[in-house]
Design an enzyme around this catalytic site. Structure first.
Site, PDB file in Angstrom:
ATOM      1  N   LYS A  96      40.046  -3.305  75.931  1.00 53.63           N
ATOM      2  CA  LYS A  96      40.216  -1.861  75.730  1.00 53.63           C
ATOM      3  C   LYS A  96      41.136  -1.286  76.812  1.00 53.63           C
ATOM      4  O   LYS A  96      41.920  -0.365  76.557  1.00 53.63           O
ATOM      5  CB  LYS A  96      38.867  -1.154  75.744  1.00 53.63           C
TER       6      LYS A  96
ATOM      7  N   TYR B 275      35.331  -6.860  76.209  1.00 60.83           N
ATOM      8  CA  TYR B 275      35.563  -5.536  75.625  1.00 60.83           C
ATOM      9  C   TYR B 275      36.289  -4.631  76.617  1.00 60.83           C
ATOM     10  O   TYR B 275      37.293  -3.995  76.278  1.00 60.83           O
ATOM     11  CB  TYR B 275      34.230  -4.900  75.217  1.00 60.83           C
TER      12      TYR B 275
END
Length: 405
Positions: free
Chosen positions: A176, A172
């Site tokens: 991101k 993640y």
């Protein structure tokens, strides 16, 4: 404009979401990717209340949201992994809020392929669709994770960045970080019709507020299952109430307009309540509301980190056969162990951001009232107990490894 909305969100009373030329005015049209998620839908409701027209783009429409649909709030079924569905949805839109993401917490953090497809590939599709349909404003909902690799951050600001993403321990954060980069890099690119695409990135801390269930339910389940018998770190970190995050997104739209000289174009901003606190001090109302006390003692970092690492290995080995929610991942251990909070100086100065004060206890009270009517399915209980047994086996193994080595 709905009475009290601007005051509740902390923005000025003259805030308007109407544009026009030659004496004619019309409502601005917004599209929100991942529009049925918690924050995204709260943003959509605020936009509608302020007089805008909103389209939610998501892969499915929950019943709780369907009942709110109207002439001003529409839903389009689409997947940001599929460029054609994104392209079709983006026509006749003034501004896009890109809030869709995957892999934020728990077992999802370990799904490399899906996290990359949605967070990076999906973001590329969103940018391209903006360019191909003539959209000139794109606001990306990023994350604090893009600058946190386990190194303490105290009063950080937007000049801080992570250059070596190999230090991240979850997909993640990696994805991101890349999505944030390509959104800002797209600023100033030409769009269909001769305009320019202006972009900015908002990087929120942990989100809480009325109706948030993903994180508060997970923590509550762990408390009641007796998992949290010791403090897992107790870092000082930021949090953001959903209304403050909405305020920042609305202000970002204004800061991408020519009337503000596009001051936010190509920039990223951290967004929080500007009131950092210790993890277990913040969570105390939830412990107490469930009838528990906050643990007094802290588990050594080497134990919790090894425990999380072994849990990730176990999940990887058993995922072809079953999945269970891990008590923690390495990223979550790092976030609870090491301080990470930022100053809101740039957001205050350039966006006009003025975070209001909120009490997490109010969110807990609302959650506990709703929780009383929730009855877990027997199958859910069975999986929780299976996860409990596996978790304690891994915890025992991690302790033994530390003792032996």
């Amino acid at each position: 404009m709905a009475d009290g909305i601007t005051e509740a969100l902390g923005i000025s009373q003259d805030f308007k979401l109407i544009t026009g030329t030659n004496g004619h005015s019309r409502k601005l049209k917004f599209l929100i990717t991942g529009g049925c998620g918690y924050f995204a839908f709260e943003l959509a409701k605020s936009l509608c209340n302020l007089g805008a027209a909103v389209t939610l783009l998501d892969i499915h429409l929950p019943g709780r949201i369907e009942k709110h649909l109207s002439d001003h709030l529409k839903f389009i079924k689409g997947d940001i992994q599929d460029y054609e569905s994104v392209y079709k949805a983006f026509h006749d839109i003034d501004c896009v809020f890109h809030a869709a993401s995957f892999g934020m917490s728990g077992v999802d953090q370990l799904n490399k392929d899906k996290t990359e497809r949605i967070n990076v590939g999906g973001t590329r599709n969103v940018i391209k669709a903006c360019q191909d349909t003539g959209i000139t404003k794109l606001v990306y909902t990023s994350s604090y994770n893009i600058v946190f690799d386990g190194t303490p951050i105290r009063n950080g600001n937007e000049t801080f960045s992570v250059q070596d993403t190999s230090k991240f321990v979850d997909y993640y954060s990696i994805t991101k970080h890349e999505a944030d980069r390509i959104v800002l890099a797209a600023n100033g690119s030409p769009v269909e019709g001769g305009g320019i695409l202006y972009t900015c990135s908002l990087r929120p801390a942990g989100i809480y507020g009325p109706g948030e269930r993903r994180h508060i339910r997970r923590i509550a389940n762990y408390i009641e299952a007796g998992f949290i018998i010791m403090k897992i770190g107790n870092a000082k970190c930021d949090w953001v109430h959903v209304n403050n995050l909405i305020q920042a997104h609305l202000l970002a739209v204004c800061a991408l307009s020519t009337t503000s000289q596009c001051i936010a174009a190509g920039k990223g901003y951290f967004v929080s309540d500007d009131d950092p606190s210790r993890v277990f001090d913040f969570l105390k109302p939830l412990f107490n509301g469930l009838g528990y006390q906050v643990p007094r003692y802290k588990c050594p970092f080497v134990i919790t980190y090894s425990f999380a690492f072994l849990l990730e290995i176990l999940l990887y080995l058993v995922q072809p056969f079953l999945q269970f929610e891990p008590l923690m991942t390495r990223n979550e251990v790092l976030k609870m162990e090491f301080d990470h909070y930022h100053t809101m100086a740039l957001a205050r100065k350039e966006l006009g951001y003025k975070p209001k004060k909120y009490d997490f206890a109010d969110t807990v009270d609302l959650y506990l009232k709703e929780r009383k009517s929730e009855c877990p399915k027997k199958s859910d209980v069975d999986w929780i107990w299976l996860g409990t047994k596996l978790t304690f086996l891994v915890l025992l193994l991690s302790v033994l490894l530390q003792v032996c080595f």
